[in-house]
Design a protein around this motif. Structure first.
Motif, short mmCIF file in Angstrom:
data_model
loop_
_atom_site.label_atom_id
_atom_site.label_comp_id
_atom_site.label_asym_id
_atom_site.label_seq_id
_atom_site.Cartn_x
_atom_site.Cartn_y
_atom_site.Cartn_z
N ARG A 140 0.93 -1.09 -0.10
CA ARG A 140 -0.10 0.04 -0.05
C ARG A 140 0.87 1.31 -0.16
O ARG A 140 0.54 2.42 -0.75
CB ARG A 140 -0.69 0.08 1.42
CG ARG A 140 -1.64 1.25 1.46
CD ARG A 140 -2.75 1.25 2.50
NE ARG A 140 -3.25 2.32 2.91
CZ ARG A 140 -4.36 2.27 3.54
NH1 ARG A 140 -4.89 1.38 4.15
NH2 ARG A 140 -5.09 3.62 4.14
N ALA A 141 2.11 1.23 0.82
CA ALA A 141 2.74 2.56 0.85
C ALA A 141 3.62 2.73 -0.36
O ALA A 141 4.32 3.62 -0.35
CB ALA A 141 3.53 2.57 2.01
N LYS A 142 3.34 1.76 -1.22
CA LYS A 142 4.48 2.19 -2.71
C LYS A 142 4.25 3.52 -3.21
O LYS A 142 5.00 4.36 -3.57
CB LYS A 142 4.20 0.93 -3.43
CG LYS A 142 5.17 1.15 -4.70
CD LYS A 142 4.52 -0.02 -5.73
CE LYS A 142 5.55 -0.02 -6.97
NZ LYS A 142 4.92 1.35 -7.77
N THR A 143 2.84 3.73 -3.39
CA THR A 143 2.56 5.05 -3.91
C THR A 143 2.94 6.48 -3.14
O THR A 143 3.38 7.46 -3.61
CB THR A 143 1.05 5.30 -4.21
OG1 THR A 143 0.38 5.15 -2.90
CG2 THR A 143 0.48 4.08 -4.94
N ASN A 144 3.14 6.06 -1.73
CA ASN A 144 3.52 7.17 -1.08
C ASN A 144 5.28 7.53 -1.40
O ASN A 144 5.84 8.61 -0.80
CB ASN A 144 3.34 7.10 0.38
CG ASN A 144 1.79 6.93 0.57
OD1 ASN A 144 1.47 5.91 0.76
ND2 ASN A 144 1.10 8.01 0.90
N LEU A 145 5.98 6.40 -1.53
CA LEU A 145 7.34 6.39 -1.77
C LEU A 145 7.85 6.27 -3.14
O LEU A 145 9.08 6.01 -3.33
CB LEU A 145 7.92 5.33 -0.87
CG LEU A 145 8.04 5.32 0.64
CD1 LEU A 145 8.09 4.24 1.34
CD2 LEU A 145 8.80 6.77 1.40
N GLU A 146 6.94 6.40 -4.02
CA GLU A 146 7.16 6.03 -5.56
C GLU A 146 8.37 7.03 -5.97
O GLU A 146 8.98 6.86 -6.85
CB GLU A 146 6.15 6.10 -6.33
CG GLU A 146 5.01 7.20 -6.26
CD GLU A 146 5.38 8.38 -7.21
OE1 GLU A 146 6.19 7.99 -8.07
OE2 GLU A 146 4.95 9.46 -6.87
N MET A 147 8.71 8.35 -5.30
CA MET A 147 9.32 9.29 -5.77
C MET A 147 10.73 9.10 -5.27
O MET A 147 11.86 9.88 -5.59
CB MET A 147 9.02 10.57 -5.34
CG MET A 147 9.26 11.09 -3.85
SD MET A 147 8.12 10.19 -2.58
CE MET A 147 6.57 10.70 -3.14
N LEU A 148 10.87 8.01 -4.14
CA LEU A 148 12.07 7.73 -3.82
C LEU A 148 13.36 6.89 -4.97
O LEU A 148 12.70 5.83 -5.34
CB LEU A 148 12.06 6.77 -2.66
CG LEU A 148 13.43 6.49 -1.63
CD1 LEU A 148 14.28 7.57 -1.14
CD2 LEU A 148 13.01 5.48 -0.60
N ASP A 166 13.47 11.62 -7.22
CA ASP A 166 13.45 11.94 -8.42
C ASP A 166 12.96 13.28 -8.56
O ASP A 166 13.05 13.79 -9.92
CB ASP A 166 12.75 10.86 -9.27
CG ASP A 166 11.52 10.78 -8.82
OD1 ASP A 166 11.01 11.33 -8.56
OD2 ASP A 166 10.97 9.49 -9.46
N ARG A 167 12.31 14.04 -7.71
CA ARG A 167 11.74 15.33 -7.86
C ARG A 167 11.69 16.10 -6.59
O ARG A 167 11.67 15.51 -5.53
CB ARG A 167 10.51 15.07 -8.51
CG ARG A 167 9.32 14.67 -7.94
CD ARG A 167 8.18 14.36 -8.46
NE ARG A 167 7.20 13.58 -8.01
CZ ARG A 167 7.02 12.24 -7.97
NH1 ARG A 167 7.88 11.39 -8.80
NH2 ARG A 167 5.77 11.75 -7.42
#
Length: 514
Positions: A140-148, A166-167
């Motif tokens: 579930r938390a993947k979307t919260n950390l996808e910018m890492l 990445d941003r």
């Protein structure tokens, strides 16, 4: 197929006593009607929650239910968690610092230990985040950390980790606090006897039935007051209350306003209201008739009787909304005037927007407290203005997926999250759960500017601008914020008045038995 019309006066007549009964419940600022005096050490605390059956897991990265959220934070910890205002506060992280461009975050860890005696290290943080964002695992938390960018992130030393994004993202602490973003020991892949760094250590587990934990003496924030904590799974609310009355448990999670009213005079029980724990409203799709016309949306904002919905759908256990998410949370625009029913404006907008010619079908399903009742009450309110309104009961199992693209207006609810997360997940052109189909390039650009700014005051100004836009012409009609209610025995003290999904909600290391 439309549901039978529920008479509005009948609903309100039934709900009014509930609101009066809830007056006896504890609210924010009220003194606990439980054991008093200083905290006491010792004893075994048993708590009852609804659960997920025999297939449940203790893997904190798979946590999804409220039971799993509470258990996970008692065994494990995150680098941050959400305070009562849904702002991120440090937990395993002692501090964090961002680069000027908000793309690199340096996190200093506390001197904390896992239950097996190993120290919590930067390597554990990196392993946990790599596991969470693994696309094959679907956490579930993947979307919260996808910018890492884990390939560019690394350990500076055992207690310092550099996290590269990445941003630019000034709200990255929200990701550290996200539901499920727990830190596990490096290499952990089995959780039938989990090892964490939280206030309680694993003792015994029967899936679908119970979990027993013991106090962790070396917890960094201090040993829990109770010696043992046992979670019991009881899906029926009546069974949770009966277990509380019978003394088998001292805490029962998630009870209704009706139950609180029915048992308000029981000497052995106290009920605690947790304000701002859930948002209730309607999502209007702004990309199709009739709500592609701003005047049609504004007509509904003007005619809705919010207090009537609170009384009928929530039994009086809540506060009215102002068509904005997150009352009481960080960045909430509480200076925007509260909307009240305005019959003259509503009638004028109904005519000028062409809403009088529309057929309004409100989608709903029995997937949460108040969703079906609110749809029927609101349909009654619309009919009072001469509008053609009906209610369509959808399949509960697919409701949340169906309403993303189908229909024009639907009953909606949400738990607590930061206002920034609400915007990013539901209100951007690229948002995956954009139930209102709100898409505005200028709005997207202002959001990007907000999360890229290192200046908190500038971010607050931009979030206020975003909320002004949504209040003027957005697609969410947010009529109320629900109080969650928990029940406890009167010998249990220290229950925090905190919204669901926050640090102090369902937190059992700071309670004690009198």
């Amino acid at each position: 197929m439309s549901s039978p019309l529920i008479n509005r006066r009948g609903l309100l007549a039934a709900a009014a006593p509930l609101a009066l009964g809830l007056a006896a419940c504890r609210t924010g600022g009220a003194a606990p009607a439980v054991a008093s005096g200083p905290p006491k050490q010792g004893g075994e605390l048993r708590v009852a929650f609804a659960g997920g059956g025999a297939q449940e897991t203790l893997d904190p990265h798979r946590a999804n239910l409220f039971l799993e959220g509470s258990r996970s934070k008692m065994i494990f910890e995150k680098l941050a968690d959400f305070g009562d205002d849904m702002a991120a506060v440090p937990r395993l992280a002692e501090s964090w610092e961002a680069s000027k461009d908000q793309t690199t975050w340096t996190v200093r860890l506390r001197a904390a230990t896992f239950h097996d005696g190993r120290p919590v290290r930067a390597a554990d943080v990196l392993y946990s985040y790599r596991r969470i964002i693994d696309p094959k695992l679907g956490f579930r938390a993947k979307t919260n950390l996808e910018m890492l960018d884990v390939t560019r992130s690394g350990a500076i030393d055992d207690r310092t980790v550099r996290l590269v994004l990445d941003r630019p993202y000034a709200e990255f602490p929200n990701s550290l606090a996200a539901f499920g973003a727990f830190i596990v020991p490096e290499g952990s892949d089995r959780f039938d006897a989990p090892v964490g760094s939280g206030p309680f250590a694993f003792d015994a587990w029967t899936p679908g039935s119970s979990l027993r934990l013991r106090a962790f003496d070396d917890y960094w924030e201090g040993r829990p007051y109770v010696d043992q904590l046992e979670y019991l799974i009881t899906n029926e609310e009546s069974a949770r209350i009966n277990a509380l009355i019978g003394g088998q448990v001292q805490y029962a999670h998630d009870v209704t306003a009706a139950t609180a009213k029915s048992f308000a005079n029981r000497d052995a029980i106290t009920f605690t209201r947790l304000p701002n724990s859930g948002m209730n409203g309607f999502a209007l799709k702004v990309d199709r008739p009739p709500f592609d016309r701003p005047g049609a949306r504004q007509a509904l904002f003007a005619l809705v009787d919010r207090q009537e919905l609170i009384d009928a759908a929530l039994g009086g256990a809540g506060t009215i909304g102002n068509d904005l998410y997150g009352r009481g949370y960080q960045y909430y625009a509480d200076d925007i005037p509260q909307r009240t029913p305005d019959a003259d404006r509503a009638r004028s907008l109904i005519i000028s927007s062409g809403l009088a010619d529309a057929e309004l079908v409100i989608d709903t399903a029995d997937v949460g407290t108040g969703l079906v009742a609110s749809a029927n009450v609101f349909a009654d309110q619309l009919r009072a203005y001469g509008l053609r309104a009906s209610v369509r009961n959808r399949e509960a199992g697919t409701y949340w997926a169906d309403i993303l693209d189908q229909g024009t207006i639907c009953a909606y609810r949400s738990g607590g999250m930061p206002i920034e997360s609400h915007i990013s997940q539901r209100l951007l052109t690229t948002s995956s759960t954009n139930a209102t189909h709100w898409r505005d390039e200028a709005f997207d650009a202002r959001y990007t500017e907000a999360i890229s700014s290192a200046d908190p005051a500038r971010r607050a100004e931009l979030y206020r601008d975003l909320q002004t836009t949504l209040h003027d012409r957005g697609g969410f009609l947010i009529w109320g914020f629900a109080d969650w209610i928990v029940a406890s025995s009167r010998n249990l003290a220290g229950i925090a008045i905190a919204p669901a999904n926050s640090l102090n909600w369902a937190r059992f290391d700071r309670v004690w038995l009198g």
